[in-house]
Enzyme design. Sequence first.
Site, PDB file in Angstrom:
ATOM      1  N   ASP A   1      28.929  -0.062   0.327  1.00 38.62           N
ATOM      2  CA  ASP A   1      29.215  -1.445   0.696  1.00 38.62           C
ATOM      3  C   ASP A   1      29.770  -2.130  -0.554  1.00 38.62           C
ATOM      4  O   ASP A   1      29.025  -2.487  -1.463  1.00 38.62           O
ATOM      5  CB  ASP A   1      27.927  -2.125   1.189  1.00 38.62           C
ATOM      6  CG  ASP A   1      28.163  -3.583   1.547  1.00 38.62           C
ATOM      7  OD1 ASP A   1      29.203  -4.136   1.155  1.00 38.62           O
ATOM      8  OD2 ASP A   1      27.290  -4.170   2.213  1.00 38.62           O
TER       9      ASP A   1
ATOM     10  N   TYR B   1      22.059  -5.623   0.412  1.00 32.04           N
ATOM     11  CA  TYR B   1      22.308  -6.586   1.486  1.00 32.04           C
ATOM     12  C   TYR B   1      23.574  -6.170   2.228  1.00 32.04           C
ATOM     13  O   TYR B   1      24.550  -5.762   1.597  1.00 32.04           O
ATOM     14  CB  TYR B   1      22.498  -7.997   0.883  1.00 32.04           C
ATOM     15  CG  TYR B   1      22.847  -9.039   1.915  1.00 32.04           C
ATOM     16  CD1 TYR B   1      21.886  -9.513   2.797  1.00 32.04           C
ATOM     17  CD2 TYR B   1      24.148  -9.538   2.028  1.00 32.04           C
ATOM     18  CE1 TYR B   1      22.209 -10.460   3.763  1.00 32.04           C
ATOM     19  CE2 TYR B   1      24.475 -10.487   2.987  1.00 32.04           C
ATOM     20  CZ  TYR B   1      23.497 -10.944   3.848  1.00 32.04           C
ATOM     21  OH  TYR B   1      23.815 -11.881   4.803  1.00 32.04           O
TER      22      TYR B   1
ATOM     23  N   LYS C   1      35.030 -10.401   1.030  1.00 27.43           N
ATOM     24  CA  LYS C   1      34.993 -11.432  -0.024  1.00 27.43           C
ATOM     25  C   LYS C   1      36.327 -11.575  -0.775  1.00 27.43           C
ATOM     26  O   LYS C   1      37.239 -12.192  -0.280  1.00 27.43           O
ATOM     27  CB  LYS C   1      33.850 -11.146  -0.989  1.00 27.43           C
ATOM     28  CG  LYS C   1      32.475 -11.135  -0.263  1.00 27.43           C
ATOM     29  CD  LYS C   1      31.426 -11.912  -0.977  1.00 27.43           C
ATOM     30  CE  LYS C   1      30.054 -11.733  -0.365  1.00 27.43           C
ATOM     31  NZ  LYS C   1      29.340 -12.954  -0.114  1.00 27.43           N
TER      32      LYS C   1
END
Length: 437
Positions: free
Chosen positions: A231, A149, A259
């Site tokens: 990622d 994702y 995050k």
Amino acid sequence: MTEVKNKYTRSNDLYERALKTIPLASQTFSKSALNLVKGASPLFLESGSGCYVVDVDGNKYIDYVLGLLPVVLGYCDPDVDLSIQNQLKKGISFSLSTELELELSEKLVRLIPCAEQVRFGKNGSDATSAAIRLARAYTGKDKVALCGYHGWHDWYIGTTTRAVGVPKAVCDLSISFPYNDADALESILKANTDEIAAVILEPVSIEEPQSNFLHDVRSLTEKYGVVLIFDEIITGFRIDLGGAQKYYGVTPDLATFGKSLGNGMPISAIVGKQKIMHCMEDIFFSGTFGGEALSLAAAIATLKKIENTNAVERITSVGKRLKEISKDIISKYSLEKFCIVKGTDWWPRLQVNGNDEISNIVASSLLRQELLEQGLLMTGGYNLCLEHDNDEIITDTAQSFDKAMAAFAHNISLKSPENQLRGDPIQAIFQVRPDKK
Ligand SMILES: Cc1ncc(COP(=O)(O)O)c(C=O)c1O
């Protein structure tokens, strides 16, 4: 449906009110009512402290969602909050750069193997999309091979079932490959020789890399002249302070972080080799808030605290304990067919499986409902922060998980388990990380 309880009255009222001005009544799919048993779940939170959150009806939970992972130390961490407060007295957004940008870049360069230069964004999607544009500019090629994702932008979301609104011409430039399948990646690289700019993947997610997968990906990208992007939006500062690239000893060309970087403040980073990062001066990656100072100050304090408290090791050992506890409870109620503990110690996951009699959706809905009933805010498993590293919290979690599993076992043993739902079942948005049994 059985009778709806009154425990979530204010949540439900706010939801009805929000729907009038906010589509879906939420800013984030995974935080919306779609992801919860609406009517038997909190829909709005009011405050957080450590690893606890309180909803707008005053119900308290141990939070295993943590805002979808940015909260790595805990809510209202005193050190991070003090740094934000100190910066607040000086200003938030300035007309020129600040020294904070240098301080944080230098820290990331020290910690992350591939990081020679750094730029900041606000969301993970900013960083992944910047990395793709950079790779296209550097190679002069357009296509992208991807796995995992990577956020809401066209180049990625166009490969999912949520591609509505993305031009087909853009979708055609992105090609997905399965995790742990270097042969599939090589086939894509061969079939699109001289067309692929970048390979982007989550270096590890629910599944661990098998045999030499990450090394193979590195060799293939070198062989075909493709930019390799890790990622690390989830793995960053959780698996290792230097990311999965440090942990597995495979250095990509570029990497993206977000995050956990700001313990909840909106900040992301794209880091990488100087020869590629240099193209930042040619492409356009530029925004009003890239150097916003509260988030930079928060990130500097967050990294310092993760380092000084051994947060990575402590979170990993909590995860290991919770995995063992959860497995024992699942086997105590003979629920292995319905619920499997997966994932790494730093990010334990709970996979729910339906069968011919009970659908995945009903099984997941029943489990979420019972976990909440026992005071555990949990969707896909255990998102962990430093504040979970506390024996009392682990004991409370174990007791609550046991009661939730007992109720779940009882509900699914009944003739029509869906009748045990006290609200609407959850709705699948799209599966980002498909379950492999
Ligand atoms: C691996 C990964 N990459 C990118 C993103 C996108 O980050 P954001 O939602 O902050 O834009 C996410 C978000 O969940 C993610 O998990």
